[in-house]
Design a protein around this motif. Structure first.
Motif, PDB file in Angstrom:
ATOM      1  N   ARG A 205       0.819  -1.214   0.000  1.00  0.00           N
ATOM      2  CA  ARG A 205       0.000   0.000   0.000  1.00  0.00           C
ATOM      3  C   ARG A 205       0.852   1.263   0.000  1.00  0.00           C
ATOM      4  O   ARG A 205       0.467   2.290  -0.570  1.00  0.00           O
ATOM      5  CB  ARG A 205      -0.919  -0.029   1.224  1.00  0.00           C
ATOM      6  CG  ARG A 205      -1.895   1.123   1.290  1.00  0.00           C
ATOM      7  CD  ARG A 205      -2.947   0.873   2.362  1.00  0.00           C
ATOM      8  NE  ARG A 205      -3.779   2.051   2.528  1.00  0.00           N
ATOM      9  CZ  ARG A 205      -3.753   2.848   3.586  1.00  0.00           C
ATOM     10  NH1 ARG A 205      -2.925   2.578   4.581  1.00  0.00           N
ATOM     11  NH2 ARG A 205      -4.544   3.893   3.658  1.00  0.00           N
ATOM     12  N   ASN A 209       0.236   4.257  -2.767  1.00  0.00           N
ATOM     13  CA  ASN A 209      -0.176   5.611  -2.402  1.00  0.00           C
ATOM     14  C   ASN A 209       0.848   6.664  -2.808  1.00  0.00           C
ATOM     15  O   ASN A 209       0.483   7.769  -3.219  1.00  0.00           O
ATOM     16  CB  ASN A 209      -0.440   5.687  -0.898  1.00  0.00           C
ATOM     17  CG  ASN A 209      -1.730   4.992  -0.513  1.00  0.00           C
ATOM     18  OD1 ASN A 209      -2.641   4.873  -1.324  1.00  0.00           O
ATOM     19  ND2 ASN A 209      -1.813   4.520   0.716  1.00  0.00           N
ATOM     20  N   TRP A 254      -9.625   7.232  -1.799  1.00  0.00           N
ATOM     21  CA  TRP A 254      -8.516   6.412  -2.296  1.00  0.00           C
ATOM     22  C   TRP A 254      -7.794   5.714  -1.152  1.00  0.00           C
ATOM     23  O   TRP A 254      -7.506   4.519  -1.217  1.00  0.00           O
ATOM     24  CB  TRP A 254      -7.556   7.291  -3.092  1.00  0.00           C
ATOM     25  CG  TRP A 254      -6.271   6.624  -3.480  1.00  0.00           C
ATOM     26  CD1 TRP A 254      -5.055   6.780  -2.881  1.00  0.00           C
ATOM     27  CD2 TRP A 254      -6.069   5.683  -4.544  1.00  0.00           C
ATOM     28  NE1 TRP A 254      -4.105   6.005  -3.498  1.00  0.00           N
ATOM     29  CE2 TRP A 254      -4.697   5.319  -4.526  1.00  0.00           C
ATOM     30  CE3 TRP A 254      -6.895   5.115  -5.501  1.00  0.00           C
ATOM     31  CZ2 TRP A 254      -4.147   4.421  -5.438  1.00  0.00           C
ATOM     32  CZ3 TRP A 254      -6.344   4.215  -6.406  1.00  0.00           C
ATOM     33  CH2 TRP A 254      -4.994   3.877  -6.370  1.00  0.00           C
ATOM     34  N   TRP A 255      -7.480   6.465  -0.087  1.00  0.00           N
ATOM     35  CA  TRP A 255      -6.773   5.873   1.047  1.00  0.00           C
ATOM     36  C   TRP A 255      -7.605   4.784   1.718  1.00  0.00           C
ATOM     37  O   TRP A 255      -7.092   3.735   2.095  1.00  0.00           O
ATOM     38  CB  TRP A 255      -6.405   6.962   2.062  1.00  0.00           C
ATOM     39  CG  TRP A 255      -5.420   7.956   1.532  1.00  0.00           C
ATOM     40  CD1 TRP A 255      -4.467   7.741   0.572  1.00  0.00           C
ATOM     41  CD2 TRP A 255      -5.293   9.323   1.909  1.00  0.00           C
ATOM     42  NE1 TRP A 255      -3.757   8.888   0.327  1.00  0.00           N
ATOM     43  CE2 TRP A 255      -4.237   9.886   1.136  1.00  0.00           C
ATOM     44  CE3 TRP A 255      -5.957  10.142   2.816  1.00  0.00           C
ATOM     45  CZ2 TRP A 255      -3.848  11.214   1.258  1.00  0.00           C
ATOM     46  CZ3 TRP A 255      -5.561  11.472   2.935  1.00  0.00           C
ATOM     47  CH2 TRP A 255      -4.520  11.993   2.165  1.00  0.00           C
ATOM     48  N   THR A 258      -7.609   1.682  -0.708  1.00  0.00           N
ATOM     49  CA  THR A 258      -6.359   0.911  -0.704  1.00  0.00           C
ATOM     50  C   THR A 258      -6.143   0.211   0.632  1.00  0.00           C
ATOM     51  O   THR A 258      -5.555  -0.871   0.684  1.00  0.00           O
ATOM     52  CB  THR A 258      -5.151   1.815  -1.022  1.00  0.00           C
ATOM     53  OG1 THR A 258      -5.088   2.903  -0.082  1.00  0.00           O
ATOM     54  CG2 THR A 258      -5.248   2.376  -2.428  1.00  0.00           C
ATOM     55  N   ALA A 385      -2.848   7.924   4.540  1.00  0.00           N
ATOM     56  CA  ALA A 385      -2.297   7.160   3.422  1.00  0.00           C
ATOM     57  C   ALA A 385      -1.551   5.922   3.888  1.00  0.00           C
ATOM     58  O   ALA A 385      -1.360   4.984   3.121  1.00  0.00           O
ATOM     59  CB  ALA A 385      -1.358   8.042   2.602  1.00  0.00           C
TER      60      ALA A 385
END
Length: 388
Positions: A205, A209, A254-255, A258, A385
């Motif tokens: 991850r 990111n 998005w964070w 993921t 993130a």
């Protein structure tokens, strides 16, 4: 059977002696030349090591805080050279320690902003810089790099303490300050994770990111023997360059996405998203998004509802709070998730083998279907993130 060594003929003896003499002269000359180069590098290294040895008499370095001072002048010079610093640049250095890298940065830049939390290091740094005549070009911020707001800078060059690598990289690449590049000396294992690509065993991850917003380049490995005190592992130098254009995506979404995908990066997406616990978690998040949207749309008309309508609507909500209604809602939501995965061909794919483009595509399909991964509309900072 052993052969006897034949004696050298008398007429060849002078030539043999001459060749032997020339060979010795060449060897001496080469050794002398090599020794001069080695002695020059050795003198530089000894000078830096002696300076640090003098400081060690006064300062105890804490390994637990990542206080490992780089002493090899050739590595220091290489880091500065690879950073491509312009004479009018302001360089941000995080964790300058006793100033070995700082002094070299001051020689080639307009200004250095050094962030150092240890007052003992700051005192040594200021003294060494003053002795070199660069004090007017150095600004020291004695604060925690993760908590302080950085001033404007053009690029970052730093030997980062191992313990804060992840949050610090996040703060840089997702921060408000634009910069040209960040040349970072990191723990080798961390650097490998940062450089990993889809399909690599280290792909994770962190790489996903960072590479959404920046490109990462490997520069060189650095031996643990080049540090004082010597750490347990080797290090690597990488350069991070922010991308000129990044995808249009809600970073909080998005964070969160993921985090869900890479919780078990080698498990298929179908197996991950079909878990009842995960389905219920996503259902709650998606309902929050829906409720927030409805509250905005209906804000102006809420006062116009009749009391009877309110009572009727309240009764419907009470019915939907029953376990059977919740079960049906969860089942329906799961079908929606599975439909997205199957129709897009992602059900049997694994996150560890997907590119950022593929992950962005899947996130977009989920959002279009009403499946969301974070209830906040706008990102606050880059900490999410990397949080698990």
């Amino acid at each position: 059977m052993l052969r006897k060594t034949r004696p050298i003929p008398s007429f060849l003896a002078p030539f043999t002696h001459q060749q032997h003499t020339l060979r010795k002269l060449r060897t001496k000359s080469n050794n002398r030349y090599t020794r001069k180069i080695h002695d020059h590098d050795h003198d530089d290294e000894q000078r830096i090591r002696k300076s640090n040895d003098n400081q060690e008499d006064k300062i105890h370095f804490y390994k637990s805080k990542g206080q490992h001072i780089l002493t090899n002048p050739r590595i220091l010079d290489s880091i500065v050279r690879k950073s491509n610093i312009n004479p009018d640049d302001t360089v941000l250095e995080i964790g300058p320690g006793t100033g070995n890298l700082t002094l070299k940065l001051l020689e080639v830049s307009r200004k250095v902003v050094a962030v150092e939390i240890d007052e003992r290091m700051v005192n040594v740094l200021n003294k060494r810089v003053a002795e070199s005549g660069f004090q007017d070009r150095l600004t020291v911020i004695r604060k925690d790099a993760l908590k302080t707001e950085f001033p404007r800078f053009d690029l970052v060059v730093a030997n980062i303490p191992y313990g804060i690598s992840s949050p610090l990289v996040a703060k840089l690449v997702y921060g408000a300050n634009p910069f040209r590049s960040a040349t970072l000396l990191l723990q080798k294992e961390f650097a490998r994770r940062l450089l990993a690509s889809p399909g690599d065993s280290e792909f994770n991850r962190l790489a996903v990111n960072v590479k959404l917003v920046a490109d990462v380049e490997f520069v060189m490995d650095v031996s643990k023997r080049d540090f004082v005190p010597c750490p347990k592992v080797d290090s690597s130098v990488v350069i991070i360059r922010p991308k000129a254009e990044i995808p249009e995506v809600n970073l909080e979404e998005w964070w969160g996405f993921t985090r869900t995908c890479f919780g078990k990066k080698n498990r298929t997406l179908g197996a991950t998203f079909k878990q009842k616990k995960k389905v219920m978690e996503l259902l709650r998040l998606s309902k929050k998004i829906g409720l927030n949207s409805e509250s905005i749309v209906n804000a102006d008309s809420s006062d116009c509802d009749e009391d009877d309508d309110d009572d009727e609507e309240r009764g419907v909500h009470e019915d939907c709070n029953s376990s059977s209604c919740l079960e049906a809602e969860t089942s329906s939501f799961k079908e929606k998730i599975v439909e997205v995965l199957q129709s897009s061909g992602f059900e049997d794919k694994r996150p560890s083998k997907l590119s950022n483009e593929e992950l962005l595509q899947l996130l977009s399909l989920f959002n279009q279907a009403g499946v969301h991964f974070h209830h906040q509309a706008e990102p606050k900072n880059g900490a999410a993130a990397y949080s698990s």
